[in-house]
Design a protein around this motif. Structure first.
Motif, short mmCIF file in Angstrom:
data_model
loop_
_atom_site.label_atom_id
_atom_site.label_comp_id
_atom_site.label_asym_id
_atom_site.label_seq_id
_atom_site.Cartn_x
_atom_site.Cartn_y
_atom_site.Cartn_z
N GLU A 121 0.83 -1.20 0.00
CA GLU A 121 0.00 0.00 0.00
C GLU A 121 0.87 1.26 0.00
O GLU A 121 0.63 2.22 -0.73
CB GLU A 121 -0.90 -0.01 1.23
CG GLU A 121 -2.19 0.78 1.05
CD GLU A 121 -3.02 0.74 2.33
OE1 GLU A 121 -3.62 1.76 2.66
OE2 GLU A 121 -3.02 -0.32 2.99
N GLU A 124 2.42 1.82 -3.37
CA GLU A 124 1.43 2.40 -4.29
C GLU A 124 1.27 3.90 -4.06
O GLU A 124 1.22 4.69 -5.00
CB GLU A 124 0.07 1.71 -4.12
CG GLU A 124 -0.05 0.42 -4.92
CD GLU A 124 -1.34 -0.32 -4.55
OE1 GLU A 124 -1.48 -1.47 -4.96
OE2 GLU A 124 -2.19 0.27 -3.84
N ASP A 128 2.16 6.83 -6.70
CA ASP A 128 1.11 7.80 -6.99
C ASP A 128 1.65 9.23 -6.83
O ASP A 128 1.51 10.08 -7.73
CB ASP A 128 -0.04 7.54 -6.00
CG ASP A 128 -1.30 8.23 -6.42
OD1 ASP A 128 -1.38 8.63 -7.60
OD2 ASP A 128 -2.20 8.38 -5.57
#
Lengths: 450, 450
Positions: A121, A124, A128
């Motif tokens: 997570e 990511e 991003d």
């Protein structure tokens, strides 16, 4: 109250580091705040710093790293392997800080570090954040925040908040979103504390929350947070979904950097340098403006060259060359500084260019009149030449007015064409007004005695 | 996203205010944030502003008032009676804002306003705050905060927090004190949410909280909050008792003001002025520096006067007077700016004055060499006089070195003797270096052809 770094402290620490005495090192820095340790680490060699990091917990080491001056930080990061960077530092940083650290790495190493992050997570989130352009809200924001769904009850909400709070250092605001992650408003701690456990969030939250878009510029973010006294600003994507938040500590840095940049420009420094930078960096930041000044000086020499004949007739005119040049420069810098500061603070008012020029004209009339009068009195007393006295005063008056108008116009025009108006202050305005002033001076002089 | 003030908007509003149409006025500004309304009110006449205030709730009116630029705010406050000031504004403001408003009133009116405050506790807080010197943490802090006793249970704590939260806009931190009000640490929201209701605060709070004293300077407060990324800083009295807290929004203002002040000084503005200020204020801020420049120009004229005879022998020397003067000024400003910024950011490092002078000397050697070489090449190509070519280059080289050393030394000395080093930048350094430069120029010139 505040930790004060001394030469002795650094020398002690260095000795302990060289002796590889973990105990002594931790005795010296163990109790200090990460920001203080960062100041210390900045004074060490890269190898010494690496030893010091190894004595700290991964959490403290990463806090220290993120507080270090960027130039030095980059060197430190380069001394670790991709795996070390991921495991020691990245996993212990908030997403925005982690992205900052990774963003300075070369493309290939960047991928290596990211592939070494265990928490998928987090990886990511970082990928991003890396996608946003520097200088935008997206690049400034962090992904860590506490958000609750409008359909939850207070009880459910507190349960979720406990979970989310694990990853968030400072909560500041509890954001309320709908089922599509769209930001609706915020839940105040006051209401959270006072409402009955069964109440639904939808009945409690406050609307009218200020927010920005991922593409909002960091200057605008800073202006908003300053104006509306915000400590955190939610960031939305094109669909109005909550994708991150910007905290005030990052914005304080933006505000400081902006102010420092304008100050540097006005002082003829092309980059923000510190006195602790090395000689080469310091020279590089200064030489371009000096060469510009040189060019101005050469043009000035040409202007005087044109009037060489007049100088021979009235050699005393040379005496007041520095005065005319200096006054043109001073007035120009004053005028442009007011405009640049007004543009930066969004406080220019909404009058057009002509209104501003009109006002500067009035101020310049006043200043010019006083200065011209003062120098006239001086010259009438101390000089034998009436012509020289009149020439100096009349041209000084004209120079002050032209320099003021010019100093006002240039930054306004630059801003209109999306060039940083701060470029116009300092050496540029001074140099141009020097030449302008000389022209006026000799022109007026010639009018008098031809 | 952000409200954008336009001329049309103000005209519409003015018309509605003149017609005393409360409904139209509220239609225009009803939904806006107080900070936006403040921007609008700044454009109105005092009488119009007064009408506008009367249409707003007392709470909104006071929020608007506190967001207005200080000069204008003072005028607005003066238009109300002491009773009105107390009842409309003061009672709705946090203690630090209330103290700010009252502090600008004359002594007698100040007492009148305070005696009209109904809430005795608030009145006491304000009187307390008014006793601190401007520029200290005491004058910057507010009395509103949430504090809990170490001996309370979580349950008792939440009950008390509910009560206290009524008067506090943003809680940020829950402070933990002992029975004597001595600050012990803070209770994190995380722990508050996760701990069992019966647990005692003493077992939960975090120690090692940063704090300052009432007499800490606001610059130091700003430096601390910036360095340690704090949103609120507790303020202690001599006995270590918690007496208030400073919030980041007030400190952002301090940081901005400091930066703006340094920028203004460097640009030859003796006060922080805005382009919207009136002509008289703008002139007053600029004339002192211009007169200083004038004085420098007169001294420069005298220096050249001394060498009048030399000028007659080699009149081309006049050509390069502006170049020498300008370069001395530019280099001096660059050097002093680096020192002033370093002092402001606490980033000078801990080397002594001599180390800094040594570094500047090296940078100046490099810059001086490049510039002297460039101008030598130019002169060798374009001028017939070898002597002039050498004179210009050698004196330019010397001027750059002297100006750099001088620009470094002056702010460091001023700071040592507790004078604001920013005074040394801008017109002062430029003017002094102009004169210095002329001396060197003619001295070198005479060496060559006597």
């Amino acid at each position: 109250m505040q930790f004060q770094l001394t030469k002795e402290f650094i020398e002690n620490l260095r000795e302990s580091l060289d002796n590889r005495s973990e105990e002594q090192v931790l005795n010296l820095i163990g109790e200090l705040h990460a920001a203080d340790v960062a100041e210390i680490v900045e004074e060490l060699e890269v190898e010494e710093a690496k030893v010091l990091y190894s004595y700290l917990s991964a959490e403290k080491a990463s806090e220290v790293l993120i507080n270090i001056d960027e130039d030095i930080r980059d060197k430190h990061i380069a001394s670790f392997t991709s795996k070390e960077i991921a495991e020691i530092f990245i996993e212990n940083l908030e997403s925005d800080d982690a992205a900052d650290v990774i963003s300075v790495l070369p493309e290939r190493e960047r991928e290596e570090v990211i592939s070494n992050i265990e928490n998928l997570e987090q990886a990511e989130d970082i990928v991003d954040l890396l996608s946003f352009d520097e200088g935008t809200a997206g690049a400034l924001m962090g992904k860590e925040l506490v958000q609750v769904n409008e359909n939850w009850s207070i009880k459910q909400c507190i349960r979720e908040m406990r979970k989310q709070a694990e990853t968030v250092d400072n909560i500041y605001t509890v954001y309320v979103v709908d089922d599509h992650e769209k930001l609706l408003g915020k839940l105040s701690l006051k209401k959270l504390l006072t409402a009955a456990a069964g109440k639904k969030i939808a009945d409690l939250y406050d609307v009218g929350l200020k927010s920005c878009q991922t593409y909002t510029s960091s200057e605008e973010v800073a202006n908003m947070m300053e104006k509306y006294d915000l400590v955190a600003l939610p960031v939305l994507d094109e669909l109005g979904r909550l994708v991150g938040r910007i905290t005030i500590d990052d914005v304080v840095d933006v505000i400081k950097e902006e102010a420092d940049k304008d100050y540097s420009m006005a002082s003829g420094l092309s980059e923000t340098v510190e006195s602790t930078d090395n000689i080469w960096v310091l020279t590089r930041a200064r030489l371009p403006w000096l060469v510009l000044g040189l060019l101005g000086g050469v043009l000035g020499a040409r202007v005087i060259g044109i009037y060489e004949h007049d100088l021979k007739i009235m050699p005393e005119m040379a005496f007041f060359i520095p005065l005319i040049a200096a006054m043109g420069g001073n007035v120009g810098v004053q005028s442009s500084a007011i405009i640049v500061q007004g543009l930066a603070n969004n406080s220019l008012g909404f009058g057009g260019i002509f209104q501003k020029l009109g006002k500067e004209f009035s101020v310049a009339l006043l200043n010019g009149f006083v200065c011209a009068l003062l120098i006239l009195v001086y010259n009438l007393i101390s000089s034998d030449s009436l012509i020289l006295s009149y020439t100096v005063s009349i041209s000084l008056f004209s120079v002050i007015i032209f320099a003021a108008l010019f100093g006002t116009l240039v930054p306004l025009l630059l801003d209109k064409y999306k060039v940083d108006p701060a470029l116009a202050t300092g050496p540029f305005i001074t140099t141009v007004n020097d030449i302008l002033g000389l022209f006026i001076y000799f022109l007026v002089g010639r009018m008098f005695y031809v």
